[in-house]
Design an enzyme around this catalytic site. Sequence first.
Site, mmCIF file in Angstrom:
data_model
loop_
_atom_site.group_PDB
_atom_site.id
_atom_site.type_symbol
_atom_site.label_atom_id
_atom_site.label_comp_id
_atom_site.label_asym_id
_atom_site.label_seq_id
_atom_site.Cartn_x
_atom_site.Cartn_y
_atom_site.Cartn_z
ATOM 1 N N TYR A 131 -26.398 45.296 24.952
ATOM 2 C CA TYR A 131 -25.690 46.504 24.505
ATOM 3 C C TYR A 131 -24.557 46.852 25.451
ATOM 4 O O TYR A 131 -24.531 46.441 26.614
ATOM 5 C CB TYR A 131 -26.658 47.700 24.437
ATOM 6 C CG TYR A 131 -27.129 48.139 25.808
ATOM 7 C CD1 TYR A 131 -26.453 49.125 26.526
ATOM 8 C CD2 TYR A 131 -28.229 47.524 26.411
ATOM 9 C CE1 TYR A 131 -26.866 49.502 27.792
ATOM 10 C CE2 TYR A 131 -28.650 47.905 27.665
ATOM 11 C CZ TYR A 131 -27.969 48.881 28.350
ATOM 12 O OH TYR A 131 -28.372 49.248 29.609
ATOM 13 N N PHE B 25 -19.896 53.253 30.003
ATOM 14 C CA PHE B 25 -20.736 53.797 31.078
ATOM 15 C C PHE B 25 -21.877 52.857 31.443
ATOM 16 O O PHE B 25 -22.469 52.976 32.509
ATOM 17 C CB PHE B 25 -21.281 55.197 30.725
ATOM 18 C CG PHE B 25 -22.131 55.256 29.489
ATOM 19 C CD1 PHE B 25 -23.466 54.919 29.520
ATOM 20 C CD2 PHE B 25 -21.577 55.660 28.289
ATOM 21 C CE1 PHE B 25 -24.240 54.970 28.374
ATOM 22 C CE2 PHE B 25 -22.343 55.722 27.140
ATOM 23 C CZ PHE B 25 -23.685 55.372 27.178
ATOM 24 N N ASP B 26 -22.206 51.883 30.565
ATOM 25 C CA ASP B 26 -23.274 50.937 30.886
ATOM 26 C C ASP B 26 -23.189 49.747 29.938
ATOM 27 O O ASP B 26 -22.758 49.901 28.790
ATOM 28 C CB ASP B 26 -24.650 51.609 30.753
ATOM 29 C CG ASP B 26 -25.789 50.761 31.307
ATOM 30 O OD1 ASP B 26 -25.528 49.822 32.084
ATOM 31 O OD2 ASP B 26 -26.948 51.055 30.958
ATOM 32 N N ILE C 3 -33.522 56.549 24.191
ATOM 33 C CA ILE C 3 -33.097 57.816 23.577
ATOM 34 C C ILE C 3 -33.416 57.800 22.078
ATOM 35 O O ILE C 3 -33.465 56.730 21.459
ATOM 36 C CB ILE C 3 -31.595 58.099 23.834
ATOM 37 C CG1 ILE C 3 -30.716 56.976 23.268
ATOM 38 C CG2 ILE C 3 -31.337 58.345 25.320
ATOM 39 C CD1 ILE C 3 -29.218 57.229 23.377
ATOM 40 N N TYR D 50 -28.451 62.374 25.342
ATOM 41 C CA TYR D 50 -28.897 63.019 26.585
ATOM 42 C C TYR D 50 -28.738 64.534 26.561
ATOM 43 O O TYR D 50 -28.903 65.204 27.571
ATOM 44 C CB TYR D 50 -28.151 62.403 27.776
ATOM 45 C CG TYR D 50 -28.508 60.940 27.945
ATOM 46 C CD1 TYR D 50 -29.716 60.566 28.535
ATOM 47 C CD2 TYR D 50 -27.665 59.939 27.482
ATOM 48 C CE1 TYR D 50 -30.066 59.235 28.666
ATOM 49 C CE2 TYR D 50 -28.003 58.602 27.606
ATOM 50 C CZ TYR D 50 -29.202 58.259 28.189
ATOM 51 O OH TYR D 50 -29.556 56.936 28.303
ATOM 52 N N PHE E 116 -22.706 52.982 20.894
ATOM 53 C CA PHE E 116 -23.305 51.761 21.440
ATOM 54 C C PHE E 116 -22.970 50.592 20.535
ATOM 55 O O PHE E 116 -23.099 50.678 19.310
ATOM 56 C CB PHE E 116 -24.835 51.884 21.539
ATOM 57 C CG PHE E 116 -25.317 52.754 22.654
ATOM 58 C CD1 PHE E 116 -25.565 52.195 23.909
ATOM 59 C CD2 PHE E 116 -25.519 54.104 22.461
ATOM 60 C CE1 PHE E 116 -26.021 53.002 24.945
ATOM 61 C CE2 PHE E 116 -25.973 54.906 23.500
ATOM 62 C CZ PHE E 116 -26.216 54.354 24.746
#
Length: 184
Positions: free
Chosen positions: A102, A112-113, A132, A158, A176
Site C-alpha cells: 500500500y 505519509f506511508d 483503521i 484517524y 490509499f
Amino acid sequence: SHRKHTMSSPAPSSPRPARPASLKKKKKSSLFNTQNYVVATLVLLAGLALFLVLSEPSVEREEPIPRERQKREIPKVQVTFTKSVPECEKRAQEGDTITVHYTGKLEDGTTFDSSIPRGSPFTFTLGSRQVIPGWEQGLLGTCAGEEVNLWIPYELAYGDAGAGGGVIPSRANLVFEVQVEKVV
C-alpha cells in the site's frame, strides 16, 4: 312662680313623607360588591395570562450541540478498482488473512506511508480491528491480484486525533493505493 320641670314626652312620631322613586337609593348589584369584584379581576387576569401563553409561538431554546458531539452521517469508503482479475478464487471476508502492499496519501497527494520502498507487504486479519475501519470496509470482497484506490473519510481513519505525531493531521481524509497480494 315656680316652674316645674317636667319631662316632656316626645312628640308623637309622624310618618315620614314617602320619597319620590327617582330619589330612592338603588341597591348595588351583587356583581359590584367587593368580594365578587376581586374574584372577577382574578379570573380576568388568569384568562389573560392563559391567552398570552397559548398565543406565544413555541420556540425551543436549547444550547447548541458542540460540533464534535453532533450526529452526522459518516460518509462511506469510496472504492475504485484500478486492476481486477478475471477469475477470483476467494473474495476477502471477515476472518480472512490479507497480505497487501500500500501507499497512503493525504488528499493533497502528500505520501505519509508506503510498504513498497520497504519491500515488505503488510499482513492482517480482516475484521479483527488491526487496521483503521476504512481498510476493513474497503478491502472486504477484494481478491488476490486486484488493485484498489480507497478514499477514506476521517471518521473511518484517524478521526479528530490524527496520527504519526502530526504527519496525519486531525480530521484528515485519506487515500490509499492498495495491491492485494494474498487472501487466505
